[in-house]
Design an enzyme around this catalytic site. Sequence first.
Site, mmCIF file in Angstrom:
data_model
loop_
_atom_site.group_PDB
_atom_site.id
_atom_site.type_symbol
_atom_site.label_atom_id
_atom_site.label_comp_id
_atom_site.label_asym_id
_atom_site.label_seq_id
_atom_site.Cartn_x
_atom_site.Cartn_y
_atom_site.Cartn_z
ATOM 1 N N ILE A 13 -5.214 1.991 19.732
ATOM 2 C CA ILE A 13 -5.911 1.802 18.378
ATOM 3 C C ILE A 13 -5.071 1.543 16.969
ATOM 4 C CG2 ILE A 13 -8.046 1.855 16.847
ATOM 5 C CD1 ILE A 13 -8.719 3.673 20.103
ATOM 6 N N ASN A 84 -5.350 -2.656 13.862
ATOM 7 C CA ASN A 84 -6.769 -2.515 13.432
ATOM 8 C C ASN A 84 -6.208 -1.901 11.516
ATOM 9 O OD1 ASN A 84 -9.707 -0.738 11.772
ATOM 10 N ND2 ASN A 84 -7.802 1.091 11.936
ATOM 11 N N TYR A 151 -4.453 -9.850 0.144
ATOM 12 C CA TYR A 151 -5.802 -9.496 1.624
ATOM 13 C C TYR A 151 -6.445 -10.885 1.654
ATOM 14 C CZ TYR A 151 -9.177 -6.311 3.615
ATOM 15 O OH TYR A 151 -9.802 -5.783 4.884
ATOM 16 N N LYS A 155 -5.638 -11.918 5.860
ATOM 17 C CA LYS A 155 -7.152 -11.715 6.542
ATOM 18 C C LYS A 155 -7.354 -12.940 7.357
ATOM 19 C CE LYS A 155 -7.386 -7.087 6.790
ATOM 20 N NZ LYS A 155 -7.789 -6.583 8.441
ATOM 21 N N VAL A 184 -17.618 -0.278 5.559
ATOM 22 C CA VAL A 184 -17.681 0.615 6.261
ATOM 23 C C VAL A 184 -17.651 1.409 4.833
ATOM 24 C CG1 VAL A 184 -17.038 2.356 8.452
ATOM 25 C CG2 VAL A 184 -17.564 -0.267 8.720
ATOM 26 N N THR A 186 -15.254 3.387 3.624
ATOM 27 C CA THR A 186 -13.354 4.686 4.342
ATOM 28 C C THR A 186 -13.333 4.298 2.723
ATOM 29 O OG1 THR A 186 -12.578 2.487 4.667
ATOM 30 C CG2 THR A 186 -14.169 3.479 6.275
HETATM 31 P P1 NAP Z 1 -9.047 3.072 5.305
HETATM 32 O O1 NAP Z 1 -9.360 4.121 5.315
HETATM 33 O O2 NAP Z 1 -7.794 3.242 4.437
HETATM 34 O O3 NAP Z 1 -7.829 3.269 7.059
HETATM 35 C C1 NAP Z 1 -6.851 2.631 7.651
HETATM 36 C C2 NAP Z 1 -5.732 3.108 8.251
HETATM 37 O O4 NAP Z 1 -4.570 1.938 8.526
HETATM 38 C C3 NAP Z 1 -5.378 4.116 8.450
HETATM 39 O O5 NAP Z 1 -4.815 5.317 9.606
HETATM 40 C C4 NAP Z 1 -3.780 4.005 7.972
HETATM 41 O O6 NAP Z 1 -2.941 5.515 8.064
HETATM 42 C C5 NAP Z 1 -3.193 2.604 8.548
HETATM 43 N N1 NAP Z 1 -2.110 2.122 7.772
HETATM 44 C C6 NAP Z 1 -2.197 1.742 7.231
HETATM 45 N N2 NAP Z 1 -1.120 0.363 7.072
HETATM 46 C C7 NAP Z 1 -0.472 1.655 8.193
HETATM 47 C C8 NAP Z 1 0.811 0.839 8.244
HETATM 48 N N3 NAP Z 1 1.430 0.156 7.738
HETATM 49 N N4 NAP Z 1 1.649 1.377 9.448
HETATM 50 C C9 NAP Z 1 0.521 2.192 10.781
HETATM 51 N N5 NAP Z 1 -0.841 2.343 9.928
HETATM 52 C C10 NAP Z 1 -1.049 2.461 8.918
HETATM 53 O O7 NAP Z 1 -8.731 2.075 5.925
HETATM 54 P P2 NAP Z 1 -10.301 1.136 6.900
HETATM 55 O O8 NAP Z 1 -11.443 0.633 5.748
HETATM 56 O O9 NAP Z 1 -10.676 2.054 8.161
HETATM 57 O O10 NAP Z 1 -9.458 -0.619 7.257
HETATM 58 C C11 NAP Z 1 -9.543 -0.842 8.535
HETATM 59 C C12 NAP Z 1 -8.788 -2.245 9.174
HETATM 60 O O11 NAP Z 1 -10.000 -2.206 8.900
HETATM 61 C C13 NAP Z 1 -8.566 -3.171 7.931
HETATM 62 O O12 NAP Z 1 -7.255 -3.958 8.567
HETATM 63 C C14 NAP Z 1 -9.217 -3.062 7.096
HETATM 64 O O13 NAP Z 1 -8.765 -4.474 6.096
HETATM 65 C C15 NAP Z 1 -10.463 -3.273 7.749
HETATM 66 N N6 NAP Z 1 -11.591 -3.647 7.527
HETATM 67 C C16 NAP Z 1 -12.370 -2.841 6.925
HETATM 68 C C17 NAP Z 1 -13.362 -3.178 5.520
HETATM 69 C C18 NAP Z 1 -14.340 -1.692 5.343
HETATM 70 O O14 NAP Z 1 -15.414 -2.187 4.758
HETATM 71 N N7 NAP Z 1 -14.189 -0.961 5.129
HETATM 72 C C19 NAP Z 1 -13.967 -3.602 5.673
HETATM 73 C C20 NAP Z 1 -13.285 -5.017 6.340
HETATM 74 C C21 NAP Z 1 -12.510 -5.149 7.379
HETATM 75 P P3 NAP Z 1 -1.858 5.517 7.517
HETATM 76 O O15 NAP Z 1 -1.853 5.465 6.070
HETATM 77 O O16 NAP Z 1 -1.126 7.123 8.115
HETATM 78 O O17 NAP Z 1 -0.990 4.477 8.079
#
Ligand code: NAP
Length: 250
Positions: A13, A84, A151, A155, A184, A186
Amino acid sequence: MSEIDLDQRTAVITGASRGIGAAIAEYAVKVGMRIGVCARSESALAGSDRVVSARLDVVDEDALEAFAKQVESSFGAIDLWINNAGVLSPIAPIRNVSTAEFRTHVDINLTGVFIGTRIYLGHRRRHGGGGVLINISSGAASNPYAGWGAYCASKAGVERLTEVVALEERSSGLRAYSVAPGVVDTDMQSLIRDCSPDRFPKVADFVEMKKENRFNSGEYVARQLLALAFDPARATDEVAIRFADESEQA
Ligand code: NAP
C-alpha cells in the site's frame, strides 16, 4: 468475505502513513495479512511483525523498486498492490496554477501511479502472472470540479491508465481496477474545508458533509478493497469501480 483466508496474502500500500492508506494497512494487518507500506513519512506500523515499511517518495522509481524487492524478499510474491499515495494541491482556478505546481501534482498523482504499476507488472510477470492491481482514483476522475483542475486531470488519467493496463495484462491473469473510494474524512478533506470559495466554489458542500458526518470510514474502504481483490463473489470485468456510500450498505 470472512470465509476468504487472508492469512497468507501479501499487499503493498503506497501512501500509508495516514488517511485511507493507513486505514487499509491497519485493517490488512488485523485480518492477518503481510504488508509493505510506504510514504514520505513513517507509518505507525513500522517495526510491527508482518510489516515492511519504507520512507520514500513515489516519484522516486529506484526507491520504490528497492522497496518492492524488500517486500518480495521478506514475504515472496505480492498478491495485491494498491497505488494510493496522492495529493490534492494545488487547489485554485487553472489560470492561477503555475506550470511548476501542475507538474509536481501530475508527477505524484499520475506518474507515481505509473511507476508503481510498472514495478508491479514486472514483479507479477517474474512470478508467472496473476495478481491484483488497485489504483485509487476519485469521483473527480469523471466529474469536473472548479478549483481542482490538476486533481481532476490526474485522476481521470489514473482511471484511463488502469483501463489500458487491464486490457494489456488480462491474458497474464492480472486484474486491474481503479477505485473511487467515496468521501473519507482525512487530512485531504480538512484541506478542502479550509479553502476559500474563490479557490474552491463547492467548499460549503464539504463543510455540510462534515456537519452531517456523511463519510465512508477508512475501515469500510479497506474491507471493500480486500473483497474486490480476493472474494471471488465480487469478481467483475468492470475496471472503474465506485464504492457505494457506507450509509447505504447497512
Ligand atoms: P491524505 O490523508 O492526504 O493521505 C495521503 C497519503 O499519501 C499520505 O500517507 C501521504 O504520506 C502519501 N503521499 C502523498 N504524496 C506522496 C508522495 N509523493 N510519495 C509517497 N507518499 C505520498 O489523503 P487521503 O484522503 O488518505 O487520500 C488517499 C488517496 O485517496 C489519494 O489518492 C486521494 O486522491 C484518494 N481519494 C481520497 C478521498 C477522500 O475523501 N479522502 C476521496 C477520493 C479519493 P506522506 O505525506 O507522509 O508522504
